[in-house]
Write a protein that holds these residues in place. Structure first.
Motif, PDB file in Angstrom:
ATOM      1  N   PHE A   1      41.448  61.843  46.790  1.00  0.00           N
ATOM      2  CA  PHE A   1      41.981  60.743  45.982  1.00  0.00           C
ATOM      3  C   PHE A   1      41.761  59.393  46.648  1.00  0.00           C
ATOM      4  N   SER A   2      41.720  59.373  47.966  1.00  0.00           N
ATOM      5  CA  SER A   2      41.442  58.113  48.656  1.00  0.00           C
ATOM      6  C   SER A   2      40.027  57.635  48.357  1.00  0.00           C
ATOM      7  N   VAL A   3      39.079  58.559  48.324  1.00  0.00           N
ATOM      8  CA  VAL A   3      37.704  58.200  47.947  1.00  0.00           C
ATOM      9  C   VAL A   3      37.651  57.804  46.483  1.00  0.00           C
ATOM     10  N   LEU A   4      38.361  58.527  45.649  1.00  0.00           N
ATOM     11  CA  LEU A   4      38.369  58.234  44.212  1.00  0.00           C
ATOM     12  C   LEU A   4      38.915  56.837  43.942  1.00  0.00           C
ATOM     13  N   ARG A   5      39.853  56.404  44.747  1.00  0.00           N
ATOM     14  CA  ARG A   5      40.469  55.092  44.580  1.00  0.00           C
ATOM     15  C   ARG A   5      39.460  53.965  44.806  1.00  0.00           C
ATOM     16  N   LEU A   6      38.383  54.227  45.498  1.00  0.00           N
ATOM     17  CA  LEU A   6      37.380  53.196  45.753  1.00  0.00           C
ATOM     18  C   LEU A   6      36.699  52.709  44.475  1.00  0.00           C
ATOM     19  N   HIS A   7      36.813  53.483  43.389  1.00  0.00           N
ATOM     20  CA  HIS A   7      36.190  53.075  42.129  1.00  0.00           C
ATOM     21  C   HIS A   7      37.204  52.967  40.994  1.00  0.00           C
ATOM     22  N   TYR A   8      38.137  53.902  40.942  1.00  0.00           N
ATOM     23  CA  TYR A   8      39.094  53.954  39.827  1.00  0.00           C
ATOM     24  C   TYR A   8      40.443  53.372  40.243  1.00  0.00           C
ATOM     25  N   PHE A   9      41.294  53.170  39.219  1.00  0.00           N
ATOM     26  CA  PHE A   9      42.698  52.765  39.378  1.00  0.00           C
ATOM     27  C   PHE A   9      42.851  51.374  39.981  1.00  0.00           C
ATOM     28  N   ASN A  10      41.872  50.501  39.819  1.00  0.00           N
ATOM     29  CA  ASN A  10      42.013  49.144  40.322  1.00  0.00           C
ATOM     30  C   ASN A  10      41.245  48.189  39.422  1.00  0.00           C
ATOM     31  N   THR A  11      41.503  46.901  39.617  1.00  0.00           N
ATOM     32  CA  THR A  11      40.853  45.881  38.782  1.00  0.00           C
ATOM     33  C   THR A  11      39.439  45.572  39.243  1.00  0.00           C
ATOM     34  N   ALA A  12      39.171  45.666  40.520  1.00  0.00           N
ATOM     35  CA  ALA A  12      37.831  45.393  41.071  1.00  0.00           C
ATOM     36  C   ALA A  12      37.437  46.578  41.955  1.00  0.00           C
ATOM     37  N   ALA A  13      36.440  47.333  41.508  1.00  0.00           N
ATOM     38  CA  ALA A  13      36.047  48.542  42.229  1.00  0.00           C
ATOM     39  C   ALA A  13      35.382  48.192  43.550  1.00  0.00           C
ATOM     40  N   THR A  14      35.772  48.887  44.595  1.00  0.00           N
ATOM     41  CA  THR A  14      35.121  48.710  45.897  1.00  0.00           C
ATOM     42  C   THR A  14      33.722  49.299  45.869  1.00  0.00           C
ATOM     43  N   ILE A  15      33.564  50.476  45.254  1.00  0.00           N
ATOM     44  CA  ILE A  15      32.251  51.097  45.023  1.00  0.00           C
ATOM     45  C   ILE A  15      32.009  51.073  43.524  1.00  0.00           C
TER      46      ILE A  15
ATOM     47  N   ASN B   1      47.498  44.455  42.559  1.00  0.00           N
ATOM     48  CA  ASN B   1      46.646  43.301  42.240  1.00  0.00           C
ATOM     49  C   ASN B   1      46.714  42.212  43.305  1.00  0.00           C
ATOM     50  N   SER B   2      47.749  42.207  44.100  1.00  0.00           N
ATOM     51  CA  SER B   2      47.951  41.099  45.041  1.00  0.00           C
ATOM     52  C   SER B   2      47.338  41.357  46.415  1.00  0.00           C
ATOM     53  N   ILE B   3      46.761  42.519  46.636  1.00  0.00           N
ATOM     54  CA  ILE B   3      46.167  42.838  47.933  1.00  0.00           C
ATOM     55  C   ILE B   3      44.718  43.254  47.708  1.00  0.00           C
ATOM     56  N   PRO B   4      43.894  43.201  48.755  1.00  0.00           N
ATOM     57  CA  PRO B   4      42.507  43.697  48.611  1.00  0.00           C
ATOM     58  C   PRO B   4      42.505  45.159  48.158  1.00  0.00           C
ATOM     59  N   GLN B   5      41.573  45.468  47.220  1.00  0.00           N
ATOM     60  CA  GLN B   5      41.595  46.777  46.586  1.00  0.00           C
ATOM     61  C   GLN B   5      41.187  47.918  47.518  1.00  0.00           C
ATOM     62  N   ILE B   6      40.638  47.562  48.652  1.00  0.00           N
ATOM     63  CA  ILE B   6      40.246  48.619  49.585  1.00  0.00           C
ATOM     64  C   ILE B   6      41.435  49.118  50.408  1.00  0.00           C
ATOM     65  N   PHE B   7      42.517  48.312  50.440  1.00  0.00           N
ATOM     66  CA  PHE B   7      43.658  48.665  51.274  1.00  0.00           C
ATOM     67  C   PHE B   7      44.312  49.997  50.876  1.00  0.00           C
ATOM     68  N   PRO B   8      44.518  50.304  49.581  1.00  0.00           N
ATOM     69  CA  PRO B   8      45.112  51.601  49.227  1.00  0.00           C
ATOM     70  C   PRO B   8      44.287  52.789  49.728  1.00  0.00           C
ATOM     71  N   SER B   9      42.961  52.653  49.663  1.00  0.00           N
ATOM     72  CA  SER B   9      42.116  53.744  50.161  1.00  0.00           C
ATOM     73  C   SER B   9      42.243  53.872  51.676  1.00  0.00           C
ATOM     74  N   VAL B  10      42.295  52.705  52.372  1.00  0.00           N
ATOM     75  CA  VAL B  10      42.480  52.750  53.823  1.00  0.00           C
ATOM     76  C   VAL B  10      43.816  53.386  54.169  1.00  0.00           C
ATOM     77  N   PHE B  11      44.847  53.023  53.428  1.00  0.00           N
ATOM     78  CA  PHE B  11      46.161  53.629  53.619  1.00  0.00           C
ATOM     79  C   PHE B  11      46.089  55.144  53.404  1.00  0.00           C
ATOM     80  N   GLY B  12      45.339  55.563  52.383  1.00  0.00           N
ATOM     81  CA  GLY B  12      45.195  56.994  52.118  1.00  0.00           C
ATOM     82  C   GLY B  12      44.508  57.718  53.260  1.00  0.00           C
TER      83      GLY B  12
END
Length: 554
Positions: free
Chosen positions: A135-149, A89-100
């Motif tokens: 899963f990195s693509v999937l993370r762009l919508h699921y598993f976060n508070t604000a979906a990137t897509i 929650n404390s970082i931009p939600q796109i970062f986990p996908s970028v990390f992936g």
């Protein structure tokens, strides 16, 4: 003296052999030649110990090289998937996908670097990178508070591209495991999208793909596992597609849901038909037939009775036609025993469901009994003993079900008896085609008819006329025995007459009205006398024929 001379010669011979052995031993020692027997024993013992040591080393290497690599990669990938699905929650939600995606690039680079020196580890890293990309693509919508897509449609496009890339690469590399992963992820994408028609088309395309790989590359293991994956995905989608889409959305295309199951059946079943080699009905092949016939129909049947009753008759009738057509094809092409049996019995079961759904209770029992006769007739063409035995068991189950559910027996129960008689007659007529060595099934049907007719008439006919109706049945059997020249029907006639006598003497003598009691005794007595006269004339004719034959031979 002779004995003494013989003893002397034997001792001289033994001494000569000992001297010869000593000389040979000295020569072997000088030439450094070992004793073959001892050498063989030493080698055998050493070989045994060496094999044990080699087996132990092989097991150790197997665990160290293969098992630890697989377990290590699985643990590492699971850990990275947990990272990708953790809600930061404390970082931009796109970062986990970028990390992936960065981890994917690292895995691909390391995999390429280790390709020559550590080929096995390289393959594991490559497969892991493909899963992490999904899963990195999937993370762009699921598993976060604000979906990137935010759009699931756009997300589905990216997921389909990743899954299609996995399938393309895995097939090109000839990897069955990666192809299975691609099928799973593509089916998963269809569930995530949640659009019924797109999901059914996706499952159909995947079905066609595994059939193609079965025919082209002979990937039988992938074919079986692929069918199971597709059917499970369709089942999950049909019961509500929980966790992904609106449960109500999947039920708006009820007829399509069931029709696509029949499409899967046609696609799956065509795999073995277009194979270049002969059909070898081993365990794997029979498993594939079960997965392409019985399992899809169980799915279709479950949906028909639970969700889509309005289309139960139409869909089951269509399924019956499809299964029976494939039974004919497998018989004509391969003369298959087990495949033909499985497709035919599945088709008959589907036809039974359509009959039960169309006709009211208890009328459908009439049609089910005559369907049993139809099954016997077609099984003769298939030359299948399995179908005949299975059909007889089902016939008895249907009859006993009728006795339980009907409440009171009616004329319908007589249809079971006539179906049994006709089935036995057809089996006798085509016994050479079936190549039956015994008459057990024919006798079984005749025994069933023998008990069904008296029991049915006992409940249908007024009690005062039961004995008369049984005598009519006995006369019917006797006429059949005379016309067909078959002793079995004559024995059935005699047994029915004795059953009638027992009934009249026990129940008729106490429970009948006086007038019907007299009528029953008189008619029964006349019937027995007429039957006796028939057998007397028959025996006299047999005696005369035997005497005439004996005179001609003389």
């Amino acid at each position: 003296m002779a004995i003494s001379s013989d003893t002397y010669d034997n001792e001289q011979l033994l001494s000569y052999i000992k001297n010869l052995e000593q000389r040979v031993s000295r020569l072997e020692f000088q030439l450094d030649i070992q004793n073959p027997t001892e050498d063989h024993n030493v080698k055998s013992s050493g070989s045994f110990l060496g094999n044990r040591s080699k087996d132990s080393d092989d097991l150790e290497n197997e665990i160290g090289q293969f098992w630890l690599a697989k377990i290590g990669i699985i643990v590492l990938v699971l850990g990275l998937i947990f990272v990708l699905t953790f809600p930061f929650n404390s970082i931009p939600q796109i970062f986990p996908s970028v990390f992936g995606f960065a981890i994917v690039l690292v895995f691909l680079t390391v995999s390429k670097f280790l390709k020559n020196s550590y080929e096995l580890l390289s393959r594991y890293l490559f497969g892991s990178s493909l899963m992490l990309a999904f899963f990195s693509v999937l993370r762009l919508h699921y598993f976060n508070t604000a979906a990137t897509i935010e759009s699931t449609g756009l997300l589905s496009i990216f997921l389909y591209l990743v899954a299609a890339s996995i399938l393309f690469v895995s097939i090109r590399r000839g990897s069955i495991y990666l192809t299975s992963l691609g099928i799973i992820l593509t089916s998963f994408t269809a569930l995530i999208n949640g659009t019924p028609i797109l999901a059914y088309l996706t499952f159909s395309i995947l079905s066609t793909l595994i059939v193609y790989l079965k025919i082209r590359k002979e990937w039988s293991g992938l074919f079986n596992s692929g069918m199971l994956i597709i059917l499970l995905a369709h089942f999950w989608f049909s019961i509500g597609n929980y966790f992904f889409a609106d449960p109500q959305q999947t039920f708006s295309f009820s007829i399509l849901n069931q029709l696509f199951i029949t499409i899967y059946v046609m696609i799956f079943s065509s795999a073995n038909i277009f194979m270049k080699n002969e059909l070898n009905e081993d365990f794997r092949t029979i498993t594939s037939i079960v997965l392409s016939s019985i399992l899809p129909y169980l799915l279709l049947f479950g949906l028909s009775i639970s969700k889509y009753r309005d289309s139960l008759i139409t869909v089951n009738l269509l399924a019956a036609i499809i299964f029976l057509v494939f039974a004919v094809i497998y018989w004509k092409k391969y003369e298959s025993k087990y495949s033909t049996f499985l497709y035919a019995m599945t088709g008959y079961a589907s036809l039974s469901v359509a009959i039960v759904g169309y006709f009211p209770k208890p009328d459908y029992f009439v049609w089910l009994s005559w369907q049993s006769f139809l099954v016997v007739s077609t099984s003769i063409w298939f030359r299948s003993k399995f179908i005949i035995v299975a059909n007889f068991i089902i016939y008895l189950l249907i009859y006993f079900t009728y006795l339980i559910l009907a409440g009171s027996l009616g004329v319908i129960s007589l249809s079971f008896g006539f179906a049994a008689l006709l089935s036995a007659r057809v089996l006798n007529w085509q016994k050479d085609r079936l190549q039956l060595k015994t008459e057990m099934m024919r006798i079984a049907y005749l025994v069933a008819a023998f008990f069904i007719f008296p029991y049915a008439l006992y409940h249908i006919v007024p009690h005062n006329y039961v004995s008369l109706s049984w005598m009519v049945v006995a006369l019917f059997y006797l006429v059949l025995g005379i016309v067909l020249k078959n002793i079995k029907y004559r024995w059935m006639s005699l047994a029915t007459l004795f059953l009638t006598v027992l009934y009249v003497l026990t129940i008729g003598s106490t429970n009948f009205d006086p007038s019907f009691r007299i009528l029953s005794f008189v008619v029964l007595g006349i019937g027995l006398i007429i039957t006796s006269i028939f057998y007397t004339k028959r025996r006299k004719n047999q005696t005369d024929n035997s005497q005439e034959l004996s005179d001609n031979t003389k």
